[in-house]
Design a protein around this motif. Structure first.
Motif, PDB file in Angstrom:
ATOM      1  N   GLY A 184       4.629  10.781   0.113  1.00  0.00           N
ATOM      2  CA  GLY A 184       4.863  12.045   0.787  1.00  0.00           C
ATOM      3  C   GLY A 184       5.082  13.129  -0.249  1.00  0.00           C
ATOM      4  O   GLY A 184       5.370  12.839  -1.414  1.00  0.00           O
ATOM      5  N   LEU A 185       4.951  14.389   0.173  1.00  0.00           N
ATOM      6  CA  LEU A 185       5.036  15.504  -0.765  1.00  0.00           C
ATOM      7  C   LEU A 185       5.884  16.621  -0.168  1.00  0.00           C
ATOM      8  O   LEU A 185       5.717  16.981   0.996  1.00  0.00           O
ATOM      9  N   VAL A 186       6.791  17.156  -0.982  1.00  0.00           N
ATOM     10  CA  VAL A 186       7.632  18.288  -0.577  1.00  0.00           C
ATOM     11  C   VAL A 186       7.321  19.460  -1.496  1.00  0.00           C
ATOM     12  O   VAL A 186       7.403  19.338  -2.724  1.00  0.00           O
ATOM     13  N   ILE A 187       6.971  20.590  -0.902  1.00  0.00           N
ATOM     14  CA  ILE A 187       6.692  21.800  -1.674  1.00  0.00           C
ATOM     15  C   ILE A 187       7.885  22.730  -1.549  1.00  0.00           C
ATOM     16  O   ILE A 187       8.205  23.217  -0.463  1.00  0.00           O
ATOM     17  N   ALA A 188       8.561  22.973  -2.665  1.00  0.00           N
ATOM     18  CA  ALA A 188       9.684  23.908  -2.704  1.00  0.00           C
ATOM     19  C   ALA A 188       9.369  24.934  -3.784  1.00  0.00           C
ATOM     20  O   ALA A 188      10.094  25.085  -4.768  1.00  0.00           O
TER      21      ALA A 188
ATOM     22  N   ASN B  85       0.817  -1.202   0.000  1.00  0.00           N
ATOM     23  CA  ASN B  85       0.000   0.000   0.000  1.00  0.00           C
ATOM     24  C   ASN B  85       0.852   1.254   0.000  1.00  0.00           C
ATOM     25  O   ASN B  85       0.405   2.325   0.423  1.00  0.00           O
ATOM     26  N   ARG B  86       2.108   1.132  -0.469  1.00  0.00           N
ATOM     27  CA  ARG B  86       3.011   2.269  -0.602  1.00  0.00           C
ATOM     28  C   ARG B  86       3.745   2.177  -1.929  1.00  0.00           C
ATOM     29  O   ARG B  86       4.088   1.093  -2.378  1.00  0.00           O
ATOM     30  N   THR B  87       4.001   3.338  -2.525  1.00  0.00           N
ATOM     31  CA  THR B  87       4.721   3.366  -3.800  1.00  0.00           C
ATOM     32  C   THR B  87       6.217   3.574  -3.607  1.00  0.00           C
ATOM     33  O   THR B  87       6.966   3.501  -4.574  1.00  0.00           O
ATOM     34  N   LYS B  88       6.628   3.859  -2.370  1.00  0.00           N
ATOM     35  CA  LYS B  88       8.038   4.148  -2.064  1.00  0.00           C
ATOM     36  C   LYS B  88       8.536   5.301  -2.940  1.00  0.00           C
ATOM     37  O   LYS B  88       9.652   5.291  -3.449  1.00  0.00           O
TER      38      LYS B  88
ATOM     39  N   GLU C 279      10.052  10.415   9.065  1.00  0.00           N
ATOM     40  CA  GLU C 279       9.480  10.391  10.415  1.00  0.00           C
ATOM     41  C   GLU C 279       7.963  10.583  10.354  1.00  0.00           C
ATOM     42  O   GLU C 279       7.204   9.920  11.070  1.00  0.00           O
ATOM     43  N   ARG C 280       7.528  11.491   9.487  1.00  0.00           N
ATOM     44  CA  ARG C 280       6.110  11.779   9.357  1.00  0.00           C
ATOM     45  C   ARG C 280       5.355  10.588   8.762  1.00  0.00           C
ATOM     46  O   ARG C 280       4.227  10.281   9.161  1.00  0.00           O
ATOM     47  N   ILE C 281       5.986   9.897   7.798  1.00  0.00           N
ATOM     48  CA  ILE C 281       5.356   8.715   7.201  1.00  0.00           C
ATOM     49  C   ILE C 281       5.224   7.601   8.235  1.00  0.00           C
ATOM     50  O   ILE C 281       4.207   6.914   8.306  1.00  0.00           O
ATOM     51  N   ALA C 282       6.257   7.452   9.070  1.00  0.00           N
ATOM     52  CA  ALA C 282       6.243   6.396  10.089  1.00  0.00           C
ATOM     53  C   ALA C 282       5.311   6.736  11.246  1.00  0.00           C
ATOM     54  O   ALA C 282       4.688   5.849  11.835  1.00  0.00           O
TER      55      ALA C 282
ATOM     56  N   PRO D  76       1.724  12.868   4.119  1.00  0.00           N
ATOM     57  CA  PRO D  76       2.627  13.779   4.818  1.00  0.00           C
ATOM     58  C   PRO D  76       3.214  14.800   3.842  1.00  0.00           C
ATOM     59  O   PRO D  76       3.732  14.434   2.784  1.00  0.00           O
ATOM     60  N   THR D  77       3.094  16.080   4.193  1.00  0.00           N
ATOM     61  CA  THR D  77       3.526  17.156   3.295  1.00  0.00           C
ATOM     62  C   THR D  77       4.320  18.180   4.091  1.00  0.00           C
ATOM     63  O   THR D  77       3.930  18.578   5.181  1.00  0.00           O
ATOM     64  N   LEU D  78       5.457  18.588   3.543  1.00  0.00           N
ATOM     65  CA  LEU D  78       6.255  19.619   4.211  1.00  0.00           C
ATOM     66  C   LEU D  78       6.799  20.614   3.205  1.00  0.00           C
ATOM     67  O   LEU D  78       6.704  20.413   1.992  1.00  0.00           O
ATOM     68  N   VAL D  79       7.378  21.699   3.721  1.00  0.00           N
ATOM     69  CA  VAL D  79       7.896  22.775   2.894  1.00  0.00           C
ATOM     70  C   VAL D  79       9.413  22.831   3.020  1.00  0.00           C
ATOM     71  O   VAL D  79       9.959  22.744   4.127  1.00  0.00           O
TER      72      VAL D  79
END
Length: 337
Positions: free
Chosen positions: A127-131, A66-69, A308-311, A145-148
Motif C-alpha cells: 500500500g502507499l500513503v502520499i503525504a 504474494n505480500r511484502t507486509k 481495509e483497502r488491502i483487505a 491501495p493508495t491514499l492521501v
C-alpha cells in the motif's frame, strides 16, 4: 574447530519444524495465519522459535503470500515535524498486523514525488500513503491501495483522504486571539493544501469579528526560514501587529527570531500561536501555544483505512476528518494597553 570469528549458522524454518515436531508447512502457517492452527501446536512452534532465535525471512514470506507486509510513505520535507507523529501513529496500528513502514523523502514537485513513489512501488509495497505536495497524478496507476494523508492540492474525489480538520483548527486559533482582545493580527502561511485550509478557517473567523488581519507568505514555503522572512515583512510593514498565528510550529519559531531581532518580546509585545503541537511547542523553553492537529490519530486512521483497502479493494472512498484542539501555553496573552 571453527575460527573464532565464524558466525553460527542461522536457524531455518526446517530447524524450527524439527524441534517442534511438526511439518515445515505448519510452521509457515503459524507465521502467516496462526488462527488456523490449534493452540497446542502454535505453542510448540513459538517455543521452538524462541529457543532457536529464529527470525522469519521477509523475502520468503513475501514469496509465499504474494505480500511484502510493507507500506510506503512519501513525504516532501523530513524537517516538517508533522510527519513524526503521523509515522508514529501509522506504525502503532500497522505493527500489530505485521506491517512495517518504508519511508521516502522527496523535494516538492510532482516529478520528485512520482520518483519517490515509484521507488517504493519497485520494492513491492502492499500500500502507499502520499503525504506530500502536490498529490495530483501521483495517485494514479500505482497498482496498490493508495491514499492521501493531510490536505493536499489536487486530490481526486475517488481517493481516500485522512486529515486533520484544518479549517476548524484555524478558527480555534482565531477565537483564542480574539478572546484575548487582539484586533491587529498577522498570519504566516504557505502555498500547500494544509496551509490553505488553516488560513481559510482563521481568516473567516477573524474577518467575521472585524479584526484587522494581515496575511504573509501565501505563495511560499512553511519552513523556519519562511516563517522568519514572512514575520519580518509583517512586522516591518505593520508594526502595530499584536498577535501572530503561524501555519505550523516551525514557522512560529521563525517568527520568534523576527520578533527578537526587532527588540520586542513574546508575549509581552506580541502573542504567537503555532500549529501541530509538535515537540517544539511542548518544549519547556518555548512553551508555545499551538493547535493540536492530532497527527498521531491521523496516522492511526491512515493505517486502518489502508488495511481495509488491502483487505477489500472495493470499499468506497473515504474522507475522515480528525478534530483539532487548542493547547494554550505561555506565548499568548492579552495585548499590551
Amino acid at each position: 574447530m571453527a575460527p573464532p570469528n565464524a558466525q553460527a549458522r542461522r536457524p531455518t524454518l526446517y530447524d524450527v519444524a524439527k524441534l517442534a515436531g511438526v511439518s515445515p508447512s505448519l510452521v509457515s502457517l503459524v507465521l502467516q495465519n496462526p488462527d488456523k492452527v490449534s493452540e497446542k501446536r502454535r505453542a510448540a512452534v513459538r517455543s521452538a522459535i524462541a529457543e532457536l532465535g529464529y527470525r522469519p525471512s521477509r523475502a520468503a514470506t513475501a514469496l509465499a503470500s504474494n505480500r511484502t507486509k510493507s507500506i510506503g510513505l512519501v513525504i516532501d520535507d523530513y524537517r516538517n515535524l508533522w510527519f513524526v507523529d503521523l509515522l508514529r501513529g501509522m506504525e502503532s496500528a500497522l505493527t500489530e498486523h505485521g506491517y512495517q513502514v518504508m519511508l521516502a523523502d522527496s523535494r516538492p514537485g510532482e516529478n520528485r514525488i512520482r520518483e519517490a513513489a515509484d521507488g517504493l512501488l519497485a520494492m513491492h509495497v502492499d500500500g502507499l500513503v502520499i503525504a506530500a505536495e502536490p498529490a495530483g497524478t501521483v495517485l494514479t496507476g500505482t497498482g496498490v491501495p493508495t491514499l492521501v494523508a493531510g490536505w493536499r492540492n489536487g486530490v481526486p474525489a475517488e481517493v481516500d483522504l485522512i486529515t486533520n480538520d484544518d479549517d476548524a483548527g484555524g478558527a480555534l486559533a482565531a477565537e483564542h486571539l480574539l478572546g484575548l482582545g487582539h484586533t491587529k493580527i498577522g498570519h504566516l502561511t504557505g502555498a500547500g493544501g494544509a496551509a490553505a485550509h488553516r488560513r481559510a478557517g482563521f481568516e473567516a473567523r477573524a474577518r467575521d469579528s472585524g479584526a484587522d488581519l494581515r496575511i504573509a507568505g501565501d505563495s511560499g514555503g512553511t519552513s523556519e526560514e519562511d516563517g522568519y522572512a514572512s514575520a519580518c515583512w509583517l512586522l516591518d510593514h505593520h508594526p502595530e501587529t499584536t498577535a501572530i498565528f503561524a501555519a505550523n510550529d516551525t514557522m512560529a519559531l521563525g517568527a520568534f527570531g523576527a520578533i527578537k531581532a526587532r527588540g520586542r518580546a513574546v508575549p509581552a509585545d506580541i502573542s504567537v500561536i503555532g500549529y501541530d503541537n509538535s515537540v517544539l511547542a511542548k518544549s519547556r523553553y518555548l512553551e508555545l501555544t499551538s493547535v493540536d492537529n492530532r497527527s498521531d490519530l491521523v496516522g492511526v486512521e491512515v493505517a486502518k483505512v489502508l488495511l481495509e483497502r488491502i483487505a477489500g479493494p472495493s470499499v468506497s472512498p473515504q474522507r475522515r476528518l480528525i478534530d483539532p484542539s487548542l493547547v494554550v501555553r505561555g506565548t499568548t496573552s492579552r495585548p499590551a494597553r
